[in-house]
Design a protein around this motif. Structure first.
Motif, PDB file in Angstrom:
ATOM      1  N   VAL A  79     -23.647  -7.202  -2.704  1.00 21.16           N
ATOM      2  CA  VAL A  79     -21.886  -7.616  -3.804  1.00 21.16           C
ATOM      3  C   VAL A  79     -21.351  -7.728  -2.461  1.00 21.16           C
ATOM      4  CG1 VAL A  79     -20.499  -5.984  -5.192  1.00 21.16           C
ATOM      5  CG2 VAL A  79     -23.203  -5.421  -5.202  1.00 21.16           C
ATOM      6  N   PRO A  80     -21.395  -8.720  -2.200  1.00 21.14           N
ATOM      7  CA  PRO A  80     -19.795  -9.381  -0.881  1.00 21.14           C
ATOM      8  C   PRO A  80     -18.847  -8.842  -1.522  1.00 21.14           C
ATOM      9  CG  PRO A  80     -22.030 -10.995  -1.947  1.00 21.14           C
ATOM     10  CD  PRO A  80     -21.988 -10.057  -2.888  1.00 21.14           C
ATOM     11  N   LEU A  81     -18.448  -9.023  -2.484  1.00 18.28           N
ATOM     12  CA  LEU A  81     -17.096  -8.387  -2.834  1.00 18.28           C
ATOM     13  C   LEU A  81     -16.875  -7.635  -2.407  1.00 18.28           C
ATOM     14  CD1 LEU A  81     -14.132  -9.812  -3.809  1.00 18.28           C
ATOM     15  CD2 LEU A  81     -14.512  -9.054  -6.933  1.00 18.28           C
ATOM     16  N   ALA A  82     -17.878  -6.400  -2.260  1.00 13.91           N
ATOM     17  CA  ALA A  82     -17.543  -4.808  -2.141  1.00 13.91           C
ATOM     18  C   ALA A  82     -17.264  -4.883  -0.711  1.00 13.91           C
ATOM     19  CB  ALA A  82     -19.153  -4.244  -2.579  1.00 13.91           C
ATOM     20  N   ARG A  83     -17.154  -5.701  -0.139  1.00 16.69           N
ATOM     21  CA  ARG A  83     -17.406  -5.244   1.951  1.00 16.69           C
ATOM     22  C   ARG A  83     -15.109  -5.410   2.126  1.00 16.69           C
ATOM     23  NH1 ARG A  83     -17.478 -10.687   4.792  1.00 16.69           N
ATOM     24  NH2 ARG A  83     -15.959 -12.498   3.241  1.00 16.69           N
ATOM     25  N   HIS A  84     -14.778  -5.697   0.543  1.00 17.27           N
ATOM     26  CA  HIS A  84     -13.232  -5.019   0.862  1.00 17.27           C
ATOM     27  C   HIS A  84     -13.042  -4.551   0.510  1.00 17.27           C
ATOM     28  CE1 HIS A  84     -12.274 -10.057   2.316  1.00 17.27           C
ATOM     29  NE2 HIS A  84     -13.962 -10.058   0.607  1.00 17.27           N
ATOM     30  N   TRP A  85     -13.527  -3.007   0.234  1.00 17.52           N
ATOM     31  CA  TRP A  85     -13.414  -2.086  -1.123  1.00 17.52           C
ATOM     32  C   TRP A  85     -12.160  -0.690   0.319  1.00 17.52           C
ATOM     33  CZ3 TRP A  85     -13.581   1.863   3.504  1.00 17.52           C
ATOM     34  CH2 TRP A  85     -14.945   1.851   4.038  1.00 17.52           C
ATOM     35  N   PRO A  86     -12.052  -1.358   1.486  1.00 19.71           N
ATOM     36  CA  PRO A  86     -11.113  -0.611   2.610  1.00 19.71           C
ATOM     37  C   PRO A  86      -9.193  -1.123   2.176  1.00 19.71           C
ATOM     38  CG  PRO A  86     -12.819  -1.379   4.418  1.00 19.71           C
ATOM     39  CD  PRO A  86     -12.734  -2.533   2.730  1.00 19.71           C
ATOM     40  N   LEU A  87      -8.973  -2.877   1.583  1.00 20.88           N
ATOM     41  CA  LEU A  87      -7.891  -2.850   0.604  1.00 20.88           C
ATOM     42  C   LEU A  87      -7.586  -1.788  -0.286  1.00 20.88           C
ATOM     43  CD1 LEU A  87      -8.525  -6.535   0.715  1.00 20.88           C
ATOM     44  CD2 LEU A  87      -7.223  -5.490   3.007  1.00 20.88           C
ATOM     45  N   VAL A  88      -8.130  -0.727  -1.395  1.00 16.14           N
ATOM     46  CA  VAL A  88      -7.756   0.281  -1.603  1.00 16.14           C
ATOM     47  C   VAL A  88      -7.316   0.853  -0.382  1.00 16.14           C
ATOM     48  CG1 VAL A  88      -8.784   1.309  -3.525  1.00 16.14           C
ATOM     49  CG2 VAL A  88     -10.046  -0.474  -3.328  1.00 16.14           C
ATOM     50  N   PHE A  89      -7.753   1.493   0.256  1.00 17.05           N
ATOM     51  CA  PHE A  89      -6.470   2.240   0.690  1.00 17.05           C
ATOM     52  C   PHE A  89      -5.273   1.661   1.071  1.00 17.05           C
ATOM     53  CE2 PHE A  89     -10.806   4.425   2.227  1.00 17.05           C
ATOM     54  CZ  PHE A  89     -10.793   5.164   2.173  1.00 17.05           C
ATOM     55  N   LEU A  90      -5.420   0.681   0.757  1.00 15.51           N
ATOM     56  CA  LEU A  90      -3.969   0.759   1.454  1.00 15.51           C
ATOM     57  C   LEU A  90      -2.910   0.676   0.202  1.00 15.51           C
ATOM     58  CD1 LEU A  90      -3.917  -2.786   2.904  1.00 15.51           C
ATOM     59  CD2 LEU A  90      -3.384  -1.350   4.625  1.00 15.51           C
ATOM     60  N   GLY A  91      -3.616   1.172  -0.667  1.00 15.51           N
ATOM     61  CA  GLY A  91      -3.061   1.044  -2.335  1.00 15.51           C
ATOM     62  C   GLY A  91      -2.555   2.374  -2.009  1.00 15.51           C
ATOM     63  N   LEU A  92      -3.367   3.438  -1.256  1.00 19.03           N
ATOM     64  CA  LEU A  92      -3.429   4.672  -1.307  1.00 19.03           C
ATOM     65  C   LEU A  92      -1.921   5.548  -0.632  1.00 19.03           C
ATOM     66  CD1 LEU A  92      -4.341   7.353  -1.751  1.00 19.03           C
ATOM     67  CD2 LEU A  92      -6.116   6.942  -0.783  1.00 19.03           C
ATOM     68  N   ALA A  93      -2.096   4.181   0.744  1.00 14.88           N
ATOM     69  CA  ALA A  93      -1.287   4.744   1.577  1.00 14.88           C
ATOM     70  C   ALA A  93       0.539   4.397   1.049  1.00 14.88           C
ATOM     71  CB  ALA A  93      -1.951   3.561   3.116  1.00 14.88           C
ATOM     72  N   ALA A  94       0.151   3.139   0.418  1.00 14.26           N
ATOM     73  CA  ALA A  94       2.098   2.771  -0.569  1.00 14.26           C
ATOM     74  C   ALA A  94       1.874   4.021  -1.112  1.00 14.26           C
ATOM     75  CB  ALA A  94       1.264   1.652  -0.717  1.00 14.26           C
ATOM     76  N   PHE A  95       1.424   4.062  -2.148  1.00 14.22           N
ATOM     77  CA  PHE A  95       1.253   5.330  -3.497  1.00 14.22           C
ATOM     78  C   PHE A  95       1.961   6.511  -2.937  1.00 14.22           C
ATOM     79  CE2 PHE A  95      -0.088   8.668  -5.714  1.00 14.22           C
ATOM     80  CZ  PHE A  95       0.073   7.936  -7.042  1.00 14.22           C
ATOM     81  N   LEU A  96       1.474   7.151  -1.453  1.00 10.20           N
ATOM     82  CA  LEU A  96       1.448   8.226  -0.701  1.00 10.20           C
ATOM     83  C   LEU A  96       2.669   8.073  -0.544  1.00 10.20           C
ATOM     84  CD1 LEU A  96      -1.620   9.213   1.506  1.00 10.20           C
ATOM     85  CD2 LEU A  96      -1.267  10.514  -1.001  1.00 10.20           C
ATOM     86  N   LEU A  97       3.765   7.161   0.226  1.00 13.65           N
ATOM     87  CA  LEU A  97       4.896   6.707   0.573  1.00 13.65           C
ATOM     88  C   LEU A  97       5.564   6.291   0.310  1.00 13.65           C
ATOM     89  CD1 LEU A  97       6.210   6.655   3.536  1.00 13.65           C
ATOM     90  CD2 LEU A  97       5.941   3.584   3.163  1.00 13.65           C
ATOM     91  N   VAL A  98       5.979   6.763  -0.789  1.00 14.45           N
ATOM     92  CA  VAL A  98       6.205   6.449  -2.116  1.00 14.45           C
ATOM     93  C   VAL A  98       6.360   7.380  -2.816  1.00 14.45           C
ATOM     94  CG1 VAL A  98       7.302   5.632  -4.231  1.00 14.45           C
ATOM     95  CG2 VAL A  98       6.304   3.924  -2.544  1.00 14.45           C
ATOM     96  N   ARG A  99       5.757   8.492  -3.457  1.00 17.10           N
ATOM     97  CA  ARG A  99       5.523   9.975  -4.595  1.00 17.10           C
ATOM     98  C   ARG A  99       5.332  10.809  -3.532  1.00 17.10           C
ATOM     99  NH1 ARG A  99       5.465   8.846  -9.955  1.00 17.10           N
ATOM    100  NH2 ARG A  99       4.567  10.823 -10.064  1.00 17.10           N
ATOM    101  N   SER A 100       4.685  10.974  -2.629  1.00 13.19           N
ATOM    102  CA  SER A 100       4.241  12.639  -2.100  1.00 13.19           C
ATOM    103  C   SER A 100       5.611  13.633  -1.816  1.00 13.19           C
ATOM    104  CB  SER A 100       3.356  12.000  -0.610  1.00 13.19           C
ATOM    105  OG  SER A 100       4.705  11.565   0.340  1.00 13.19           O
ATOM    106  N   ASP A 101       6.927  12.569  -1.820  1.00  9.93           N
ATOM    107  CA  ASP A 101       7.633  13.838  -1.556  1.00  9.93           C
ATOM    108  C   ASP A 101       9.127  13.193  -2.292  1.00  9.93           C
ATOM    109  OD1 ASP A 101       6.799  15.477   0.915  1.00  9.93           O
ATOM    110  OD2 ASP A 101       6.937  13.553   1.896  1.00  9.93           O
ATOM    111  N   PRO A 102       8.973  13.740  -3.688  1.00 15.38           N
ATOM    112  CA  PRO A 102      10.196  12.701  -4.335  1.00 15.38           C
ATOM    113  C   PRO A 102      11.595  12.941  -3.940  1.00 15.38           C
ATOM    114  CG  PRO A 102       9.055  14.234  -5.555  1.00 15.38           C
ATOM    115  CD  PRO A 102       7.835  14.502  -4.568  1.00 15.38           C
TER     116      PRO A 102
END
Length: 551
Positions: free
Chosen positions: A396-419
């Motif tokens: 599945v060649p598209l699956a090699r881009h899985w690290p980009l999901v972590f960028l979404g996680l980082a942004a999520f943590l930055l915004v939401r972890s300490d409201p």
């Protein structure tokens, strides 16, 4: 100074973890040098003998310098905290027990470094000097530990502390020397490895004896294991010790039952590297244990098994967010600030304790907010694990881009972890960094960004070389950071329930980092095992986050 005290607990645990690692390697390198390199060097070719002594000497010097720096920094940190919170002059504090033992520890380390600096094979006098200085370091650390503060069973706990630290030196402390010595000729590497396996077995015995003393002096019952933070963290140490014993058994088999070969030596190196990584995690837990009261001191505030089963009964994840305006802290922050100012004006604290103070106010909306954060983080980590498994198949060649999901996680943590803090709350970024929990959240988000970008570049073939190891090192660092943290002691039961959910995450992160490291380093037969193992650990982390609850 107020900001310094806010961060003191977290900084002290991190520094203590660094000190434990450096000192364990220092003592272990002396054991390796005096009990292994000198006698076994006589059985090796002259070139290998010289290299073996150079390895032990270099490791002892590097670890000695690191021990000096970390011990001095930790001592200065504690001294500054006492001076800031007690109405006592700095001169009077110089007579405190911890200052005296820290000074003795530093003097013993300086003596050990002075003995290690000369080149060449140490003679009998120098060997006895190295061993004696190492023993002084061990004694200074033992009598400066928390065991000295106990009224009952002090002698037993001091002996247990000494045995525990000596065992760690015999087993884990010499691993950096051993992994370097495996680059010698195969015959010499086998001699060193076989001898070290016997020393390590003795270290395991010392650790078990010390653990028995800690059980009777600090824990005392099965209920204390799951009912207190001290007990559950000690159990986490036990789990990782079992992993270390499995790796040690594999090493023993390679050294004693299989004919030497370049492939066997390479497998042995990978197992030892994994031992070193897990050993660092074990020492991080040991450092974090200093921030919690022993289980024996909490007979009444323990979490019951019924409370644990009620909290960890699976429920459907919370995937809708509550309104930020309904959170407790924005409504009560001004009142808390006013009350804090009144308390400060009334009197100075008698002493500073890491983790002391009141927990922030929380209502049902705060709990829902936190659960929502954990559950969506679990969704993203679960997606990463599944995509990484697909990528491992190569279909599945598209699956090699899985690290980009972590960028979404980082942004999520930055915004939401300490409201209550920037960017959602009224507390500015710099002011929010007074809270150790906020600091840990920001560090976690930064780690996620770094390893996501580096791993994505590696997957695309844009980066090669040592940058490949950023992802496994970041996973290891994340696990260690989760293990080495301070604990709020105002609501012990709630803190323990959260602790029980976070410790498995940390262990899985450490195992995932070791597996990815092994996949990258080889040999092929171990890489095939590591390739599906670390995505499986990520899937496990995702599932645990989806099951996370705070009520």
């Amino acid at each position: 100074m107020e900001q310094f005290l806010d961060l003191y607990g977290f900084a002290s645990v991190i520094l203590h973890a660094a000190e434990l690692v450096a000192r364990t390697v220092l003592l272990g390198s002396v054991v390796f040098w005096t009990l292994l390199a000198v006698p076994e060097g006589r059985l090796m070719p002259p070139g290998d003998t010289d290299r073996l002594h150079a390895i032990a000497r270099r490791t002892a010097i590097i670890a000695g310098i690191a021990s000096l720096i970390s011990t001095l920094a930790l001592g200065l940190l504690g001294f500054a905290a006492l001076e800031a919170t007690l109405d006592i002059s700095a001169g009077a504090l110089l007579g405190a027990d911890f200052v005296i033992f820290t000074g003795l520890d530093l003097l013993a380390m300086l003596a050990l470094l002075a003995l290690a600096l000369p080149r060449g094979v140490p003679g009998p006098g120098r060997r006895w000097g190295l061993a004696g200085a190492a023993l002084l370091v061990l004694l200074a650390v033992t009598f400066g530990s928390h065991a000295i503060a106990r009224v009952e069973g002090r002698s037993m706990l001091l002996a247990a502390t000494a045995l525990h630290q000596a065992g760690a030196a015999f087993w884990l402390g010499g691993l950096p020397c051993l992994v370097a010595a495996l680059r010698l000729t195969p015959a010499s590497a086998r001699i060193v490895g076989q001898r070290y396996s016997r020393l390590a077995a003795g270290g395991v015995g010392l650790i078990l004896l010390g653990s028995a003393g800690f059980w009777f002096g600090f824990i005392g019952s099965v209920e204390a294991v799951y009912g207190t933070a001290y007990g559950s963290m000690a159990a986490s140490k036990l789990v990782m010790m079992v992993l270390l014993l499995v790796l040690g058994a594999m090493n023993y088999r390679l050294l004693h039952r299989i004919a030497p070969s370049p492939e066997g030596v390479l497998r042995l190196r990978r197992f030892i590297e994994a031992e070193m990584a897990i050993g660092i995690a074990v020492l991080a837990v040991a450092a974090s244990l200093t921030s919690v009261p022993p289980a024996m001191d909490l007979p009444d505030d323990r979490v019951t098994w019924a409370e644990i089963t009620e909290r960890f009964t699976p429920e459907w994840p919370r995937l809708t967010s509550p309104d930020h305006a309904d959170l407790a802290i924005p409504a009560l922050q001004a009142q808390l600030d006013a009350e804090w100012q009144q308390r400060q004006a009334a009197q100075r604290p008698q002493a500073f304790t890491p983790g002391e103070g009141l927990l922030p106010p929380r209502n049902a909306t705060d709990i829902a907010w936190s659960e929502y954060n954990h559950h969506w983080a679990g969704v993203m980590v679960l997606l990463v694990g599944l995509a990484a498994l697909l990528d491992a198949t190569g279909r599945v060649p598209l699956a090699r881009h899985w690290p980009l999901v972590f960028l979404g996680l980082a942004a999520f943590l930055l915004v939401r972890s300490d409201p209550e803090a920037w960017p959602l709350g009224d507390i500015g970024l710099l002011d929010s960094l007074r809270d150790p929990e906020v600091v840990q959240h920001k560090i976690a988000a930064l780690l996620v960004v770094v390893f996501a970008l580096s791993e994505w570049s590696v997957r695309l073939g844009l980066l090669r070389g040592r940058v490949r190891f950023v992802f496994p090192v970041a996973m290891l660092a994340g696990g260690v950071l989760l293990l080495a943290h301070t604990h709020a002691i105002s609501n012990i039961k709630e803190a323990q329930l959260i602790e029980l959910s976070h410790l498995p995450l940390a262990i899985l992160s450490v195992v995932a980092g070791c597996a990815r490291w092994t996949e990258l380093r080889g040999p092929p037969e171990l890489a095939r095992i590591g390739r599906p193992l670390w995505p499986a650990c990520l899937i496990g982390i995702g599932i645990l986050l989806l099951l996370y609850r705070e009520a």
